[in-house]
Design a protein around this motif. Structure first.
Motif, PDB file in Angstrom:
ATOM      1  N   ALA A 157       0.853  -1.191   0.000  1.00  0.00           N
ATOM      2  CA  ALA A 157       0.000   0.000   0.000  1.00  0.00           C
ATOM      3  C   ALA A 157       0.887   1.239   0.000  1.00  0.00           C
ATOM      4  CB  ALA A 157      -0.904   0.002   1.222  1.00  0.00           C
ATOM      5  N   GLY A 158       0.319   2.358  -0.402  1.00  0.00           N
ATOM      6  CA  GLY A 158       1.070   3.608  -0.404  1.00  0.00           C
ATOM      7  C   GLY A 158       1.365   4.069   1.014  1.00  0.00           C
ATOM      8  N   TYR A 159       2.011   5.187   1.117  1.00  0.00           N
ATOM      9  CA  TYR A 159       2.364   5.707   2.436  1.00  0.00           C
ATOM     10  C   TYR A 159       1.135   6.113   3.227  1.00  0.00           C
ATOM     11  CZ  TYR A 159       7.056   5.667   0.642  1.00  0.00           C
ATOM     12  OH  TYR A 159       8.239   5.266   0.120  1.00  0.00           O
ATOM     13  N   ASP A 160       0.163   6.675   2.545  1.00  0.00           N
ATOM     14  CA  ASP A 160      -1.095   7.040   3.195  1.00  0.00           C
ATOM     15  C   ASP A 160      -2.209   6.967   2.154  1.00  0.00           C
ATOM     16  OD1 ASP A 160      -0.921   9.369   1.643  1.00  0.00           O
ATOM     17  OD2 ASP A 160      -0.013  10.498   3.261  1.00  0.00           O
ATOM     18  N   ALA A 161      -3.436   7.149   2.587  1.00  0.00           N
ATOM     19  CA  ALA A 161      -4.581   7.004   1.685  1.00  0.00           C
ATOM     20  C   ALA A 161      -4.562   8.046   0.567  1.00  0.00           C
ATOM     21  CB  ALA A 161      -5.875   7.104   2.489  1.00  0.00           C
ATOM     22  N   VAL A 162      -4.139   9.267   0.856  1.00  0.00           N
ATOM     23  CA  VAL A 162      -4.130  10.329  -0.157  1.00  0.00           C
ATOM     24  C   VAL A 162      -3.145   9.991  -1.272  1.00  0.00           C
ATOM     25  CG1 VAL A 162      -3.611  12.766  -0.574  1.00  0.00           C
ATOM     26  CG2 VAL A 162      -4.849  12.090   1.483  1.00  0.00           C
TER      27      VAL A 162
END
Length: 84
Positions: free
Chosen positions: A16-21
């Motif tokens: 997954a990316g660093y955060d949702a954004v």
């Protein structure tokens, strides 16, 4: 940190990316993200005077959203391709 992020890129599981954004910015969405008003983009306006808003065109957008959810190249395979 550099080594950890590099290894994460070539891991077998999709990380997954660093955060949702950040993750949302790299995925197709419906509706597509809107470009802020041109006043915020003077350099972009200079190089691309016909700046237009992105539009999700069906059925292609639906296909791309389904594709990115189910199909991806494992990072390990990508690493082997790059080595070759």
């Amino acid at each position: 940190m550099v080594a950890a992020d590099t290894l994460r890129s070539f891991g077998w599981q999709r990380a997954a990316g660093y955060d949702a954004v950040t993750t949302r910015r790299y995925q197709f969405s419906d509706p597509p993200p809107q470009i802020p008003p041109r006043g915020h983009w003077p350099a972009l306006e200079a190089y691309q005077p016909g700046l237009a808003e992105p539009v999700a065109v069906q059925p292609y957008a639906r296909f791309l959203r389904a594709y990115q959810r189910e199909v991806y190249l494992h990072g390990t395979l990508l690493g082997l391709i790059l080595l070759a």
